[in-house]
Design an enzyme around this catalytic site. Sequence first.
Site, PDB file in Angstrom:
ATOM      1  N   HIS A   1     -74.820 -17.232 -18.402  1.00 33.14           N
ATOM      2  CA  HIS A   1     -75.405 -16.354 -17.392  1.00 33.14           C
ATOM      3  C   HIS A   1     -76.929 -16.384 -17.402  1.00 33.14           C
ATOM      4  O   HIS A   1     -77.557 -15.747 -16.544  1.00 33.14           O
ATOM      5  CB  HIS A   1     -74.905 -14.914 -17.568  1.00 33.14           C
ATOM      6  CG  HIS A   1     -73.640 -14.637 -16.806  1.00 33.14           C
ATOM      7  ND1 HIS A   1     -72.441 -15.207 -17.128  1.00 33.14           N
ATOM      8  CD2 HIS A   1     -73.390 -13.865 -15.720  1.00 33.14           C
ATOM      9  CE1 HIS A   1     -71.505 -14.789 -16.293  1.00 33.14           C
ATOM     10  NE2 HIS A   1     -72.059 -13.985 -15.427  1.00 33.14           N
TER      11      HIS A   1
ATOM     12  N   TYR B   1     -68.037 -24.774 -14.611  1.00 30.67           N
ATOM     13  CA  TYR B   1     -68.040 -23.842 -15.743  1.00 30.67           C
ATOM     14  C   TYR B   1     -67.300 -22.535 -15.463  1.00 30.67           C
ATOM     15  O   TYR B   1     -67.376 -21.603 -16.260  1.00 30.67           O
ATOM     16  CB  TYR B   1     -69.481 -23.526 -16.156  1.00 30.67           C
ATOM     17  CG  TYR B   1     -69.742 -23.703 -17.633  1.00 30.67           C
ATOM     18  CD1 TYR B   1     -69.072 -22.935 -18.585  1.00 30.67           C
ATOM     19  CD2 TYR B   1     -70.661 -24.624 -18.091  1.00 30.67           C
ATOM     20  CE1 TYR B   1     -69.318 -23.082 -19.934  1.00 30.67           C
ATOM     21  CE2 TYR B   1     -70.916 -24.790 -19.444  1.00 30.67           C
ATOM     22  CZ  TYR B   1     -70.243 -24.015 -20.358  1.00 30.67           C
ATOM     23  OH  TYR B   1     -70.489 -24.162 -21.699  1.00 30.67           O
TER      24      TYR B   1
ATOM     25  N   HIS C   1     -62.333 -19.131 -16.181  1.00 31.83           N
ATOM     26  CA  HIS C   1     -61.668 -17.834 -16.249  1.00 31.83           C
ATOM     27  C   HIS C   1     -60.256 -17.868 -16.829  1.00 31.83           C
ATOM     28  O   HIS C   1     -59.753 -16.819 -17.249  1.00 31.83           O
ATOM     29  CB  HIS C   1     -61.692 -17.180 -14.870  1.00 31.83           C
ATOM     30  CG  HIS C   1     -63.082 -16.788 -14.447  1.00 31.83           C
ATOM     31  ND1 HIS C   1     -64.014 -17.710 -14.023  1.00 31.83           N
ATOM     32  CD2 HIS C   1     -63.707 -15.587 -14.421  1.00 31.83           C
ATOM     33  CE1 HIS C   1     -65.143 -17.089 -13.747  1.00 31.83           C
ATOM     34  NE2 HIS C   1     -64.990 -15.806 -13.970  1.00 31.83           N
TER      35      HIS C   1
END
Length: 599
Positions: free
Chosen positions: A206, A384, A387
């Site tokens: 992030h 990427y 999940h």
Amino acid sequence: MSRSLLLWFLLFLLLLPPLPVLLADPGAPTPVNPCCYYPCQHQGICVRFGLDRYQCDCTRTGYSGPNCTIPGLWTWLRNSLRPSPSFTHFLLTHGRWFWEFVNATFIREMLMRLVLTVRSNLIPSPPTYNSAHDYISWESFSNVSYYTRILPSVPKDCPTPMGTKGKKQLPDAQLLARRFLLRRKFIPDPQGTNLMFAFFAQHFTHQFFKTSGKMGPGFTKALGHGVDLGHIYGDNLERQYQLRLFKDGKLKYQVLDGEMYPPSVEEAPVLMHYPRGIPPQSQMAVGQEVFGLLPGLMLYATLWLREHNRVCDLLKAEHPTWGDEQLFQTTRLILIGETIKIVIEEYVQQLSGYFLQLKFDPELLFGVQFQYRNRIAMEFNHLYHWHPLMPDSFKVGSQEYSYEQFLFNTSMLVDYGVEALVDAFSRQIAGRIGGGRNMDHHILHVAVDVIRESREMRLQPFNEYRKRFGMKPYTSFQELVGEKEMAAELEELYGDIDALEFYPGLLLEKCHPNSIFGESMIEIGAPFSLKGLLGNPICSPEYWKPSTFGGEVGFNIVKTATLKKLVCLNTKTCPYVSFRVPDASQDDGPAVERPSTEL
């Protein structure tokens, strides 16, 4: 006489009425953009001329011919000797005794240098394309607000959304996700990857995956384009200043139950995304505005906050004359180094499943041509979205939490404490990423959004990316997924394997035996990852020296960093901490040990 006749003839031509402009037959087919066929192979560049002509630029590809398909002598020889990706993976994941010998010798460094150079060379530097420019341009190079692109977009005037293959309309994204990505039953990762890894992946990425909601999906707010720890310190100076204590280089913090945690938004007034109704004093303020979403993300934010302030104390003792700014900036460089060390030697090591022990040593590249600059690619961002790692529920101690109870749980971190959460997340297994049908229904919408975004950005087909990264294109859906039922459904929806989209291809590809995902995720993801990590300025010859990190003390912190040290040097007790669940013989329930005091 002849001259007079010639003059009369010319005059006659001038007096003739002009020829009518002949309009094209409305029924005649419009010429197809030849670049829609992706004719140029081996990284050749397709340039359109006129309406129906093209030319492949084969410069420095090692190939020649109209479509860059004729190899030169050295290219042919190199290709003949190069093992296939699947064979290489087999070698690296078998023969443990052999690799134990290799890891104890100089051969390890030779192989590591080879891995780094071969992988990194697949990423163009400087960057080439972006979502607005499907050709080399100054804007693509200079405007860091864009994500870069490895392959240009599908031309807008192609017969089908993916070029010339497949159907005129792509299958509904929601339908795709429900049929092929939605979890039927939780499939654990056969490599033993755990939630400590899953939350690290989210927390770490992030800092450089920050799509700009205001500008659109082709743009990023993370202008550092790499490991700059913007998720700890903020992605702009205003946010950073709100988070800093401005004393001894430290970050602001609050003490709860005798432990250090991030400050509240009341104490550090920065924008954080929490649900309405949560008061500012209950919101924790950190560098990334979305980290309040999951206790696992705030856990890592807390660990890195403690590590920053711990390192500041060590540097202050070494350099009592240094001011706040120098202590802060040097500590930031040390934490960047720690992050890269942990990512390469533990995080990537766990992902790879290799018996070759990976090594973080920037000096391995000092003797080769290498550019210490990075640009985050849109394809890397899409790739990427892992999940499927997330479980059906979250187990902490004797309690089991649903998604509704876990998301935005602002009290869990303080109620349980860092040690208990680290121990719990290290013991709970994560899901397998590849192979399809392993994404929890609570987060399925994320995959739908990725598919829709890829269509808006007109990403090229999955097979084109396989070719770009040195793999053979799949010839059928059954070859891709390894089973008939799913292959038949995909064939019905897409019509052609060459029309399969990038993200679905990555997640549906059959996994390597006992692996977390398939060949393409490794072969495409590894070059992005390693180029981004080793392309960091601290890995350059100008930066990689003791003085950059405040002397040997700081340099040693970087060179000896581990995940266990990150946790155990910042907690009162040392829980089980790893990116892999403990072996059954070792898993005797939560246990703690005294933390090590070594740096």
